[in-house]
Motif scaffolding. Sequence first.
Motif, PDB file in Angstrom:
ATOM      1  N   THR A   1      48.349  38.100  44.552  1.00 17.22           N
ATOM      2  CA  THR A   1      47.174  38.972  44.592  1.00 17.22           C
ATOM      3  C   THR A   1      46.911  39.403  46.034  1.00 17.22           C
ATOM      4  O   THR A   1      47.383  38.773  46.981  1.00 17.22           O
ATOM      5  CB  THR A   1      45.931  38.249  44.056  1.00 17.22           C
ATOM      6  OG1 THR A   1      45.672  37.083  44.861  1.00 17.22           O
ATOM      7  CG2 THR A   1      46.131  37.816  42.614  1.00 17.22           C
ATOM      8  N   ARG A   2      46.141  40.441  46.194  1.00 17.89           N
ATOM      9  CA  ARG A   2      45.794  40.914  47.532  1.00 17.89           C
ATOM     10  C   ARG A   2      44.863  39.923  48.226  1.00 17.89           C
ATOM     11  O   ARG A   2      44.128  39.184  47.572  1.00 17.89           O
ATOM     12  CB  ARG A   2      45.149  42.299  47.452  1.00 17.89           C
ATOM     13  CG  ARG A   2      46.087  43.350  46.863  1.00 17.89           C
ATOM     14  CD  ARG A   2      45.557  44.747  47.039  1.00 17.89           C
ATOM     15  NE  ARG A   2      46.494  45.739  46.503  1.00 17.89           N
ATOM     16  CZ  ARG A   2      46.452  47.038  46.773  1.00 17.89           C
ATOM     17  NH1 ARG A   2      45.493  47.519  47.576  1.00 17.89           N
ATOM     18  NH2 ARG A   2      47.336  47.867  46.257  1.00 17.89           N
TER      19      ARG A   2
ATOM     20  N   PRO B   1      41.998  43.656  51.726  1.00 17.52           N
ATOM     21  CA  PRO B   1      42.132  44.119  50.340  1.00 17.52           C
ATOM     22  C   PRO B   1      42.924  45.414  50.172  1.00 17.52           C
ATOM     23  O   PRO B   1      43.416  45.700  49.077  1.00 17.52           O
ATOM     24  CB  PRO B   1      40.668  44.318  49.902  1.00 17.52           C
ATOM     25  CG  PRO B   1      39.906  44.519  51.177  1.00 17.52           C
ATOM     26  CD  PRO B   1      40.600  43.672  52.193  1.00 17.52           C
TER      27      PRO B   1
ATOM     28  N   ALA C   1      45.769  46.124  51.758  1.00 14.08           N
ATOM     29  CA  ALA C   1      47.203  45.858  51.869  1.00 14.08           C
ATOM     30  C   ALA C   1      47.767  45.376  50.539  1.00 14.08           C
ATOM     31  O   ALA C   1      47.258  44.417  49.953  1.00 14.08           O
ATOM     32  CB  ALA C   1      47.458  44.823  52.951  1.00 14.08           C
ATOM     33  N   PRO C   2      48.843  45.994  50.039  1.00 13.02           N
ATOM     34  CA  PRO C   2      49.453  45.549  48.781  1.00 13.02           C
ATOM     35  C   PRO C   2      50.038  44.142  48.915  1.00 13.02           C
ATOM     36  O   PRO C   2      50.473  43.735  49.993  1.00 13.02           O
ATOM     37  CB  PRO C   2      50.566  46.581  48.542  1.00 13.02           C
ATOM     38  CG  PRO C   2      50.230  47.750  49.408  1.00 13.02           C
ATOM     39  CD  PRO C   2      49.517  47.177  50.595  1.00 13.02           C
ATOM     40  N   ALA C   3      50.056  43.404  47.815  1.00 17.60           N
ATOM     41  CA  ALA C   3      50.723  42.106  47.793  1.00 17.60           C
ATOM     42  C   ALA C   3      52.231  42.326  47.704  1.00 17.60           C
ATOM     43  O   ALA C   3      52.689  43.369  47.234  1.00 17.60           O
ATOM     44  CB  ALA C   3      50.238  41.283  46.609  1.00 17.60           C
TER      45      ALA C   3
ATOM     46  N   ASP D   1      53.405  50.984  51.592  1.00 16.51           N
ATOM     47  CA  ASP D   1      53.745  49.601  51.271  1.00 16.51           C
ATOM     48  C   ASP D   1      55.110  49.267  51.885  1.00 16.51           C
ATOM     49  O   ASP D   1      55.776  50.134  52.471  1.00 16.51           O
ATOM     50  CB  ASP D   1      53.735  49.342  49.767  1.00 16.51           C
ATOM     51  CG  ASP D   1      54.712  50.225  48.995  1.00 16.51           C
ATOM     52  OD1 ASP D   1      55.744  50.643  49.570  1.00 16.51           O
ATOM     53  OD2 ASP D   1      54.446  50.517  47.815  1.00 16.51           O
TER      54      ASP D   1
ATOM     55  N   GLU E   1      53.780  43.568  44.556  1.00 19.19           N
ATOM     56  CA  GLU E   1      53.662  44.969  44.174  1.00 19.19           C
ATOM     57  C   GLU E   1      54.865  45.794  44.638  1.00 19.19           C
ATOM     58  O   GLU E   1      54.988  46.957  44.276  1.00 19.19           O
ATOM     59  CB  GLU E   1      52.369  45.563  44.739  1.00 19.19           C
ATOM     60  CG  GLU E   1      51.105  44.905  44.200  1.00 19.19           C
ATOM     61  CD  GLU E   1      49.849  45.455  44.831  1.00 19.19           C
ATOM     62  OE1 GLU E   1      49.708  46.690  44.918  1.00 19.19           O
ATOM     63  OE2 GLU E   1      48.987  44.655  45.253  1.00 19.19           O
TER      64      GLU E   1
ATOM     65  N   VAL F   1      51.175  41.769  51.950  1.00 18.59           N
ATOM     66  CA  VAL F   1      50.588  40.444  52.145  1.00 18.59           C
ATOM     67  C   VAL F   1      51.179  39.509  51.108  1.00 18.59           C
ATOM     68  O   VAL F   1      51.373  39.890  49.951  1.00 18.59           O
ATOM     69  CB  VAL F   1      49.045  40.485  52.007  1.00 18.59           C
ATOM     70  CG1 VAL F   1      48.461  39.093  52.135  1.00 18.59           C
ATOM     71  CG2 VAL F   1      48.434  41.402  53.050  1.00 18.59           C
TER      72      VAL F   1
END
Length: 339
Positions: free
Chosen positions: A235-236, A241, A243-245, A145, A248, A231
Amino acid sequence: MLSMRILLCMVGTAALAVLQTQAWAQPTDSSRYPDKAVRIIITSPPGGGQDRVARILQGPLQKLLGQPVVVESIAGAQGIIGTQNIIRSQPDGYRLMFMNTKQQFTSGVVMDKAPYDLSKDITPIIPFGYFRTAVIVHPTIPGKDLLEVLQYAKANPNKVFYATVGTGTSAHLAMSMAARKVGAEMLAVPYKGGGQGATALIAGEVHIFYTDLGTALSAAQTGKGVRLVAVSGSTRAGEAPVAPAFSESIRQYFITGSLALVGPPGINPSVVDKIADAVRQTMAQTEVVEALRAAGFEPAVGDAVALRSEIKELAAGWGPIAKETLALVEGKTTGAPQK
């Protein structure tokens, strides 16, 4: 002494100039709008996020307006050149601009003398969404991340390069703020646009790039081993999907601004309403929404009041932070990493 003929010519010329100025200032008759092509200026080079969005909207807008819609790139100075071009244009509704609120605002406030005031120098028409953004990294950089990537950069001072689309851009400042947050020392490398930045990352010229999600996804698909590590949003992203938001790991510096349609000051309110209505109808089309999301753009239609409010909030919140960070980046002041 001037002859009477010359004097009359001078008076006539001056009167004509006054009439032309008055005609220029008169708002367009909305009952006949539009009766010719409408030009939409984008302030980034062709191939970037704004260009992709403009091409998606171009066809549907042409059908609704009944006239050609021409997309024109006027890039340079982080959007300042295109913005000034619009501000000085005739207020007839035939020359408009896609404005990335955060970027255009940042470009103005970080200068010693702002070239424009977005609170009064444009006609807000309609905000219609925002770019989801992402951080992509070269395969030589470890980390699952963004926080782990920055910690690696901290352990290797001045050995990690990140791409920007210009000094003082919102993306450049966001990365600089995040680096200071963890005490990392990285080197910024400017490029002319998102496409060039992504190409440089794929080639290994730089190691990190914060850009719009569409450009990031394209780079991840094209460049072997290039991956998304963050991202934007709470939320992702459905398109990425894994890739962490940002929420996070590191969130506060990666806020996004709206992409909005604006024009020069003084456009007839009835013309503004016609343009805004055409955009609303376009954004209500399922195929348009799907195409925009596939390009990393999230539709979110608002109104001119909301757009003015967003600009005011940027001035109060983001503006001072952007100025302080740029001063640190340029060595005007010194400061320890933020705790």
